[in-house]
Design a protein around this motif. Structure first.
Motif, PDB file in Angstrom:
ATOM      1  N   SER A   1      14.029  -1.359   3.960  1.00 11.57           N
ATOM      2  CA  SER A   1      14.457  -1.743   2.452  1.00 11.57           C
ATOM      3  C   SER A   1      13.758  -2.936   2.206  1.00 11.57           C
ATOM      4  O   SER A   1      13.098  -2.897   1.092  1.00 11.57           O
ATOM      5  N   LEU A   2      13.234  -3.805   2.975  1.00 17.31           N
ATOM      6  CA  LEU A   2      12.785  -5.225   2.661  1.00 17.31           C
ATOM      7  C   LEU A   2      11.377  -4.894   2.409  1.00 17.31           C
ATOM      8  O   LEU A   2      10.578  -5.644   1.647  1.00 17.31           O
ATOM      9  N   LEU A   3      10.680  -4.057   3.359  1.00 20.12           N
ATOM     10  CA  LEU A   3       9.226  -3.676   3.153  1.00 20.12           C
ATOM     11  C   LEU A   3       8.908  -2.955   1.765  1.00 20.12           C
ATOM     12  O   LEU A   3       7.581  -2.890   1.718  1.00 20.12           O
ATOM     13  N   SER A   4      10.082  -2.230   1.447  1.00 19.16           N
ATOM     14  CA  SER A   4       9.605  -1.313   0.331  1.00 19.16           C
ATOM     15  C   SER A   4       8.974  -2.026  -0.812  1.00 19.16           C
ATOM     16  O   SER A   4       8.146  -1.424  -1.833  1.00 19.16           O
ATOM     17  N   TYR A   5       9.071  -3.337  -0.871  1.00 23.96           N
ATOM     18  CA  TYR A   5       8.651  -4.145  -1.908  1.00 23.96           C
ATOM     19  C   TYR A   5       6.930  -4.540  -1.778  1.00 23.96           C
ATOM     20  O   TYR A   5       6.417  -4.890  -2.767  1.00 23.96           O
ATOM     21  N   GLN A   6       6.664  -4.164  -0.706  1.00 20.52           N
ATOM     22  CA  GLN A   6       5.140  -4.440  -0.364  1.00 20.52           C
ATOM     23  C   GLN A   6       4.216  -3.489  -1.210  1.00 20.52           C
ATOM     24  O   GLN A   6       4.598  -2.422  -1.105  1.00 20.52           O
ATOM     25  N   LYS A   7       3.085  -3.993  -1.963  1.00 21.46           N
ATOM     26  CA  LYS A   7       2.343  -3.251  -2.647  1.00 21.46           C
ATOM     27  C   LYS A   7       1.582  -2.055  -1.780  1.00 21.46           C
ATOM     28  O   LYS A   7       1.418  -0.971  -2.578  1.00 21.46           O
ATOM     29  N   SER A   8       1.286  -2.643  -0.603  1.00 20.07           N
ATOM     30  CA  SER A   8       0.458  -1.520   0.101  1.00 20.07           C
ATOM     31  C   SER A   8       1.248  -0.380   0.458  1.00 20.07           C
ATOM     32  O   SER A   8       0.915   0.615   1.326  1.00 20.07           O
ATOM     33  N   PHE A   9       2.719  -0.659   0.599  1.00 24.31           N
ATOM     34  CA  PHE A   9       3.759   0.483   1.137  1.00 24.31           C
ATOM     35  C   PHE A   9       3.644   1.526  -0.060  1.00 24.31           C
ATOM     36  O   PHE A   9       4.450   2.547   0.258  1.00 24.31           O
ATOM     37  N   LYS A  10       3.165   1.228  -0.887  1.00 24.19           N
ATOM     38  CA  LYS A  10       3.553   2.280  -2.214  1.00 24.19           C
ATOM     39  C   LYS A  10       2.893   3.488  -1.817  1.00 24.19           C
ATOM     40  O   LYS A  10       3.403   4.770  -2.317  1.00 24.19           O
ATOM     41  N   ASN A  11       1.745   3.647  -1.085  1.00 28.26           N
ATOM     42  CA  ASN A  11       1.073   4.809  -0.743  1.00 28.26           C
ATOM     43  C   ASN A  11       1.269   5.298   0.374  1.00 28.26           C
ATOM     44  O   ASN A  11       0.831   6.310   0.885  1.00 28.26           O
ATOM     45  N   ILE A  12       2.671   5.067   1.170  1.00 24.44           N
ATOM     46  CA  ILE A  12       2.997   5.217   2.432  1.00 24.44           C
ATOM     47  C   ILE A  12       4.257   6.213   2.040  1.00 24.44           C
ATOM     48  O   ILE A  12       4.899   6.063   1.756  1.00 24.44           O
ATOM     49  N   GLU A  13       3.966   7.627   2.850  1.00 29.31           N
ATOM     50  CA  GLU A  13       5.105   8.367   3.046  1.00 29.31           C
ATOM     51  C   GLU A  13       5.729   8.183   4.207  1.00 29.31           C
ATOM     52  O   GLU A  13       5.375   8.344   5.333  1.00 29.31           O
ATOM     53  N   THR A  14       7.174   7.754   4.063  1.00 31.81           N
ATOM     54  CA  THR A  14       7.839   7.519   5.225  1.00 31.81           C
ATOM     55  C   THR A  14       8.844   8.564   5.614  1.00 31.81           C
ATOM     56  O   THR A  14       9.514   9.091   4.755  1.00 31.81           O
ATOM     57  N   ARG A  15       8.656   9.174   6.896  1.00 32.57           N
ATOM     58  CA  ARG A  15       9.613  10.252   7.319  1.00 32.57           C
ATOM     59  C   ARG A  15      10.626   9.708   8.446  1.00 32.57           C
ATOM     60  O   ARG A  15       9.917   9.313   9.461  1.00 32.57           O
ATOM     61  N   LEU A  16      11.882   9.742   8.240  1.00 30.31           N
ATOM     62  CA  LEU A  16      12.561   9.217   9.061  1.00 30.31           C
ATOM     63  C   LEU A  16      13.543  10.271   9.878  1.00 30.31           C
ATOM     64  O   LEU A  16      13.857  11.445   9.211  1.00 30.31           O
TER      65      LEU A  16
END
Length: 525
Positions: free
Chosen positions: A378-393
């Motif tokens: 949740s904290l890292l979701s504000y990273q600009k570089s994180f926008k292009n990452i698909e996260t699978r939990l």
């Protein structure tokens, strides 16, 4: 000896008493062994003597037979003259020897003469005599009962064939009493028991005195001193009175006390220096962790600023509209609600950032791994570089808790996730999986077989790590990134945190295909 030691322990005997009892038992065993051996030897000698006497009697009878038939070649054992002379000989012989039975028979088993007249002219051929006449040899038999120390000998029986001019004409059976032999053996027993009693008295009286002076007193002094040493008193010694083994032991003990005193002083000084060094090391480590934490904050501060900037722009726009004329009451309320919503968004972003950045006191307790990973994402979701990452939990439901500190674990997960994001500059997939596992055969970890673990698996589809760099990624200050993107401390600090919590990190990577970090923690008991 084990049973004896257990008995002495239960009786709580003194050293002197225990030594005297042990020596007495050993002496008693030795005396009994010697006495038993001597008794058996004496018994054997007396039996041999009795056997030789019996054989001598048979030989006397055989000699008498040869004398009787020397000039009477035509006569037999049943001739009245021969029978009378043999009977007279037996009567005289019986008075001197006092036989139980002395019987002479012919070859058919008819009694020719006996010390008991009722046996004469009767057919009597006992088994021993029959066996002797058939084998043409002498036979000896002992009759005895069971005794406590020695057998109860009753009688000795000897049988032998009789010859006249090398022809067997009959046989003789002699039964000798062994009462005199038993008397001799019993007298020896009494003498032996008296010797045991006297030896025991002498040993206890004189042994107690000598042991007390030579052994017990110095040992008691040693015991007293060891108690004082166990209480921490290293300032006393024992005076040496002799140069024997006990004296040498006391001297060695005194030297040991002096060495212990010197080593104790050195250890105390060394402990003081170690405590000081440990305190400084701990402070340095905590400062290093905080520095790396601040470095992580700096890396995604720009992303946070962007996320805060968007709602601030919206707020400025709405406030400008509110300030203009012509806005009705309902529209104004709508603008205010939108402004409130954007402010709440900014407040949530700033609060999450402050919660991560605020210095906290480390506290080891049961924590939920899934929840910590969600908070970190949740904290890292504000990273600009994180926008292009698909996260699978792929979280295991009801995952067992582990022992750890939430702030430290969040820092570990953030370092690993940020490295994965940096390895996918053009975007990609980050897969995070949690599960419980049990250590089994072929499970290459530092844990023991059967241990329950929580495994957190981070997999990315990034550029991967070169094989020559895999062994160095946990070294302090090692990095392949640009200076403005990393300090080289993230993974080093993460490894120290994981190992301090009893865990382990494993890495697999293939250039061009991505990397996988596996973090293991023992399940909280």
């Amino acid at each position: 000896m084990k049973k004896a030691s257990w008995l002495f322990k239960r009786l709580d005997l003194s050293l002197r008493t225990e030594v005297i009892i042990n020596i007495s038992l050993l002496m008693l065993a030795a005396i009994l062994l010697i006495g038993f051996t001597t008794t058996k030897t004496n018994e054997k000698n007396i039996l041999q003597e009795k056997t030789k006497n019996a054989e001598a009697i048979v030989q006397d009878i055989q000699t008498f037979f040869e004398f009787v038939f020397r000039d009477r070649k035509g006569l037999t054992l049943n001739h009245p003259i021969i029978k009378e002379e043999i009977q007279d000989f037996i009567n005289i012989y019986n008075k001197e020897r006092n036989f139980y039975n002395l019987i002479i028979t012919d070859s058919d088993g008819k009694v020719i003469a006996s010390n008991k007249q009722q046996w004469v002219d009767r057919n009597f051929k006992p088994l021993l005599l029959e066996r002797s006449m058939k084998s043409n040899t002498r036979e000896i038999e002992l009759e005895k009962g069971n005794g406590l120390w020695i057998p109860e000998y009753r009688k000795l029986t000897i049988s032998s064939p009789l010859w006249i001019q090398k022809k067997m004409v009959g046989g003789v059976l002699i039964e000798l009493p062994l009462s005199d032999m038993m008397r001799r053996l019993i007298e020896y027993q009494r003498m032996f028991l008296t010797l045991i009693i006297l030896d025991s008295i002498v040993l206890i009286v004189f042994g107690s005195f000598l042991l007390s002076r030579v052994l017990v007193k110095p040992v008691k002094e040693l015991v007293s001193l060891t108690k004082k040493i166990s209480e921490g008193n290293l300032n006393q010694t024992i005076e040496v009175h002799s140069n024997n083994e006990i004296g040498q032991l006391i001297s060695s003990f005194n030297r040991m006390i002096e060495q212990l005193r010197e080593k104790q002083e050195k250890i105390e000084k060394h402990l003081e220096s170690l405590e000081l060094a440990n305190k400084k090391l701990k402070e340095t480590q905590e400062e290093l962790i905080r520095s790396e934490k601040l470095a992580s904050i700096g890396r995604f501060a720009a992303g946070v600023a962007h996320e805060v900037g968007n709602p601030l722009g919206s707020i400025l726009g709405y406030t400008s509209l509110l300030a203009s004329e012509g806005v009705d009451k309902e529209t104004g309320k709508d603008y205010l609600k939108r402004i409130e919503k954007e402010i709440e968004r900014i407040n949530r972003i700033v609060r999450e950032l402050l919660n991560y950045a605020r210095p906290t006191k480390f506290e080891i307790k049961e924590v939920e791994v899934n929840q910590i990973i969600e908070n970190t994402l949740s904290l890292l979701s504000y990273q600009k570089s994180f926008k292009n990452i698909e996260t699978r939990l792929e979280f295991q439901p009801h995952l067992p808790p582990i022992q750890g500190d939430e702030s430290q674990l969040s820092q570990v997960f953030m370092n690993i996730i940020l490295n994965a994001v940096d390895a996918m500059p053009q975007g990609g997939t980050l897969r995070i999986k949690t599960e419980e596992c049990i250590v089994g055969n072929g499970f290459s970890t530092k844990f023991s077989e059967g241990d329950r673990l929580v495994r957190i698996k981070f997999s990315d589809t990034g550029i991967g790590i070169k094989q020559e760099d895999l062994k160095k990624i946990f070294d302090p200050f090692f990095t392949t990134k640009d200076p403005d993107k990393g300090t080289g401390l993230g993974l080093s600090v993460s490894l120290r945190i994981v190992e301090s919590l009893g865990g382990e990190i494993k890495v697999e990577s293939e250039p061009g295909k991505g990397s996988t970090f596996e973090v293991y923690f023992p399940v909280s008991q």
